[in-house]
Every structure is written in structure tokens, then in C-alpha cells.
Design a protein around this motif. Structure first.
Motif, short mmCIF file in Angstrom:
data_model
loop_
_atom_site.label_atom_id
_atom_site.label_comp_id
_atom_site.label_asym_id
_atom_site.label_seq_id
_atom_site.Cartn_x
_atom_site.Cartn_y
_atom_site.Cartn_z
N GLU A 172 5.77 5.36 10.85
CA GLU A 172 4.38 5.49 9.92
C GLU A 172 5.16 5.89 8.73
OE1 GLU A 172 0.78 6.33 11.43
OE2 GLU A 172 1.25 5.51 13.25
N ASP A 173 5.76 7.21 8.60
CA ASP A 173 5.99 7.80 7.38
C ASP A 173 7.37 7.30 6.83
OD1 ASP A 173 8.22 8.57 9.05
OD2 ASP A 173 7.53 10.89 9.07
N LEU B 52 11.64 5.59 -1.06
CA LEU B 52 10.31 5.98 -1.34
C LEU B 52 10.09 6.68 -2.75
CD1 LEU B 52 9.27 7.27 2.02
CD2 LEU B 52 8.72 5.22 1.02
N HIS C 78 4.45 -6.00 7.65
CA HIS C 78 3.84 -4.58 7.42
C HIS C 78 3.00 -4.19 8.68
CE1 HIS C 78 2.88 -1.25 5.22
NE2 HIS C 78 1.41 -1.30 5.37
N ARG D 162 5.12 -3.02 11.23
CA ARG D 162 6.38 -2.22 10.88
C ARG D 162 7.72 -2.73 11.23
NH1 ARG D 162 2.92 1.51 11.78
NH2 ARG D 162 4.43 2.41 13.08
N LYS E 3 0.80 -1.16 0.08
CA LYS E 3 -0.02 -0.03 0.18
C LYS E 3 0.84 1.23 -0.04
CE LYS E 3 -3.69 -2.29 2.75
NZ LYS E 3 -4.48 -2.56 3.87
N GLU E 4 2.17 1.32 -0.27
CA GLU E 4 3.04 2.43 -0.10
C GLU E 4 3.96 2.16 -1.54
OE1 GLU E 4 3.16 4.82 1.91
OE2 GLU E 4 1.92 4.00 3.52
N ASP E 5 4.22 3.38 -2.21
CA ASP E 5 5.31 3.31 -3.28
C ASP E 5 6.40 3.26 -2.56
OD1 ASP E 5 3.45 3.47 -5.55
OD2 ASP E 5 3.14 5.49 -5.35
N GLY E 6 6.99 2.26 -1.98
CA GLY E 6 8.26 2.15 -1.30
C GLY E 6 8.84 0.90 -1.57
#
Length: 410
Positions: free
Chosen positions: A99-100, A52, A78, A81, A35-38
Motif C-alpha cells: 500500500e505504501d 515516489l 491499481h 496493486r 491518486k499518488e505522486d508516483g
């Protein structure tokens, strides 16, 4: 969530979305952040990095952490984390990511092995970190206390690992070509069975807990599917790679298997078809077609005053045959042979043109692939290797599976 499913492999190619460069040595593991572009990467250059995607479309490291020893394996959970990094010195280190994804805090070090760590799995339910290493053992440690719970030693380097979270069964591949099925307990384990079929070291495993299928890839360039749930010992052989099979991922929804090899080959196998098991090779002192003796059959050579012949085997029927009676080559995809193999003349005549239709698609990753992982929900794949490059691929044109949520990997 609704999904659009095509059960057959498509004819399109994987689409290269991004290329990440910056590591100074081989990248041993790369994982997509759900769910992240990472992407999280671990490398022989002793760094773990979180990349990222920026507004420019390029990936830049938001976290750059240097370890004491080269990074050899990695696992990421995930929901919590938590990152677990295995090292060349045998230690496993745990980190927690913010979280970031801009900060990473060290949690603890686990003295898991005496030599290079080869694979890691984290079980949140039991709070275990399970790992394999070049000290020939699989270990499981408590993440609450950091204490060693148990170890099981193999006769060879343990190279790869899969785990069934419901039953606490561990599948451990080793460099002798065997796979051990272990039942892990709080402080002990028992050996359930040993799977033997590969002629080279097992490099990767994939466990599908739904269909209870185990897939293994090895340095003999082959893949074996083990039907664990069927309890009939059924195995399927898949041969289409020309180099060591390094990574596997089975897509349960579409019944497809994605595999990558060290020469950059990417294969998508259609497992939603009725396949045949490869036969066991039969042994004989003479050709089972023309009855000519093989070279070790001294008595028949003396009796018939003939020279002995070299023994071969038909890949379709398994019979022991001489070169004259197996002069033909043919592919036979339903038995897993995607390229031409030796078959006896009678089997060659029985194979129809439609029997040679491929049941897999093959693509070129154009870099040495040592590790691959997929985000199945988004149809994304990341590959990395000894060329220090990380590549992110859109696999939806190939596997035909994407969630109907408006997601566009582009």
C-alpha cells in the motif's frame, strides 16, 4: 465528479513538471500511479522501479527490482496493486505492490511467449492476463492457475494490444500493418474481422469503449480512427507527425486525441468536429484531368506519339493525375492532412483559407518518445524513451480538462 470541460484544443503548451533519470538503458514503459505522486517504470536495463515524489519535489526510487531479462512491456492494475511485466525472453511476471509502494512481492511467472513480449493487458473480471509478442501470437493465461488458456497466431509479429472488457474482444496490431479483431473465449478464439489501412507496422492502439472507436498509430507516421460501433466501416486518417506514431490516448470527455511520435512530437487532435474521410485512390491508365497517358499505357503512347507520365493521386478527390495537373500543395485538416499534401489544381482552387485552419496543436517533447500514458483525471502525462529519460507533463493547458476537486499538479 464534476469536471470542467473545454471541447477545443487550447493554444498553450504542455508544462514539464519533472524529469526522472537513472535507468541505464531505454525505458520501455512508464505508468502514473493513480491518486499518488508516483511512477512505475520498466526498462531494457532489466529493472522495474517505483518512483515516489519526495518533499524536495524530486522523484526517487522506492522499489528497485532486477529481472532476469530486459523488460519490454508492463501493465499495472491499481485496485489490486498488481504489476505484470513482459520480458525479452517471452515470460510475463506478476508482482504485488504494498500500500505504501515501498515493497513489491513476486507472485508468479507466466510462460506466455517464445520471444519478446510487446503488450500486456490484465482483466480482473475474467482473471486473464492477455499479451502479444514477437512470436507472432496473442496469448491469454489464467492468473489463478497460471495455465495457458489459449493462443492465436498471426502471420507477423504482434506489436500492440487493446481489449474490450465487456465483450471480450481483443484488437491486435501487427508488423504487417493489419489489426485483427478477435473474440476471446475461455479456451478458444474466433477472428471477427481484419482491419487494413496502414502502410507500415502498427505501433500502438487505443480503444474507447464509450464511443466504440479504435485508434491506431503506425510507422507510416499516420493515425487511423476506426468507427467500430458505427458498423459502417467509417475510417478517418490523421497525418501530422513526421515520425513513427508510438502512443495514443483518447480523451472521451473533451473529444481529443493525444498522440506521441518517436521524434518527440506531441499532438493533440480535436475530434469534436465534423471530419471527412480521405478518398480511396482511383486507378486509371491516363490522367483523369488532361487524359495524357501514364508510362505503362503503351497503346495510348503509341497512338498519340507521346511519352508516358508518372501517376500521382490527389489527396482530396483521390483521382489519378499527372504532375502537371497536380502542381499545388495544400493542407486540408478536415480530412486529417495537417501538413501540405499533393492536390489536383481544381481541388486546390476549391480549398478556402478557412479550410486550412489547423484542427490539432503540435508540441515538442524534446526527447525520443517510445511510450506514453496519461492520468486523465489529473491531466498528467508521462513519456519515456530510448534516451533513458522519463518526463512528467501537465497537459491541462493543452487539453483543457481537469477535475474540479482543487487538484493542482504543481
Amino acid at each position: 465528479m464534476a469536471a470542467e470541460i473545454h471541447s477545443r484544443p487550447q493554444s498553450s503548451r504542455p508544462v514539464l513538471l519533472s524529469k526522472i533519470e537513472g535507468h541505464q538503458d531505454a525505458v520501455t514503459a512508464a505508468l502514473l500511479i493513480p491518486k499518488e505522486d508516483g511512477v512505475i517504470t520498466a526498462s531494457e536495463d532489466r529493472t522495474i522501479r517505483v518512483w515516489l515524489k519526495r518533499d524536495s519535489g524530486q522523484y526517487w526510487p522506492s522499489i528497485y527490482h532486477t529481472m532476469a531479462s530486459p523488460c519490454s512491456a508492463m501493465a499495472y492494475h491499481h485496485d489490486s496493486r498488481r504489476i505484470f511485466v513482459g520480458q525479452d525472453n517471452g515470460a510475463v511476471m506478476e508482482f504485488h505492490v504494498s500500500e505504501d509502494f515501498n515493497k513489491m512481492n513476486f507472485i508468479k511467472t507466466y510462460p506466455a511467449h517464445q520471444n519478446r513480449v510487446t503488450a500486456i493487458i490484465f482483466s480482473l473480471a475474467t482473471e486473464w492476463v492477455i499479451s502479444t509478442g514477437h512470436d507472432k501470437c496473442v496469448s491469454w493465461m489464467c492468473t489463478r492457475s497460471g495455465n495457458m488458456l489459449g493462443r492465436h497466431f498471426s502471420t507477423s509479429w504482434t506489436s500492440c494490444l487493446q481489449y474490450d472488457f465487456d465483450t471480450q474482444y481483443a484488437f491486435v496490431g501487427d508488423c504487417s500493418g493489419q489489426i485483427s479483431l478477435l473474440k476471446l473465449e475461455q479456451s478458444s478464439c474466433s477472428v471477427i474481422t481484419t482491419l487494413k489501412g496502414h502502410e507500415g507496422s502498427v505501433a500502438c492502439l487505443w480503444w474507447d469503449p464509450i464511443q466504440r472507436l479504435l485508434f491506431s498509430g503506425a510507422s507510416d507516421n499516420s493515425i487511423i480512427m476506426w468507427d467500430i460501433g458505427g458498423r459502417k466501416g467509417r475510417t478517418l486518417l490523421l497525418q501530422g507527425h513526421h515520425d513513427r506514431v508510438q502512443s495514443l490516448c483518447y480523451l472521451q470527455l473533451t473529444r481529443q486525441l493525444v498522440s506521441c511520435s518517436s521524434d518527440g512530437g506531441i499532438a493533440v487532435w480535436n475530434m469534436d468536429v465534423s471530419r471527412e474521410e480521405a478518398p480511396q485512390w482511383l486507378e486509371s491508365d491516363s490522367c483523369q484531368k488532361c487524359e495524357q497517358p501514364f508510362f505503362w499505357n503503351i497503346k495510348q503512347m503509341w497512338d498519340t506519339k507521346t511519352l508516358g507520365l508518372r501517376q500521382h493521386h490527389c489527396r482530396k478527390c483521390g483521382q489519378a493525375v499527372c504532375g502537371k495537373c497536380s502542381s499545388k500543395r495544400s493542407s486540408y485538416p478536415v480530412m486529417g492532412f495537417e501538413f501540405q499534401v499533393r492536390v489536383c489544381d481544381s481541388c486546390y482552387d476549391s480549398i478556402k483559407d478557412e479550410d486550412r485552419t489547423s484542427l490539432a496543436t503540435f508540441h515538442e517533447g524534446k526527447h525520443n518518445i517510445s511510450h506514453m500514458s496519461m492520468d486523465v483525471a489529473r491531466g498528467l502525462m508521462v513519456t519515456c524513451g530510448t534516451d533513458r529519460v522519463v518526463k512528467i507533463w501537465d497537459m491541462t493547458p493543452v487539453v483543457g480538462c481537469s477535475l474540479a476537486t482543487g487538484f493542482s499538479p504543481h
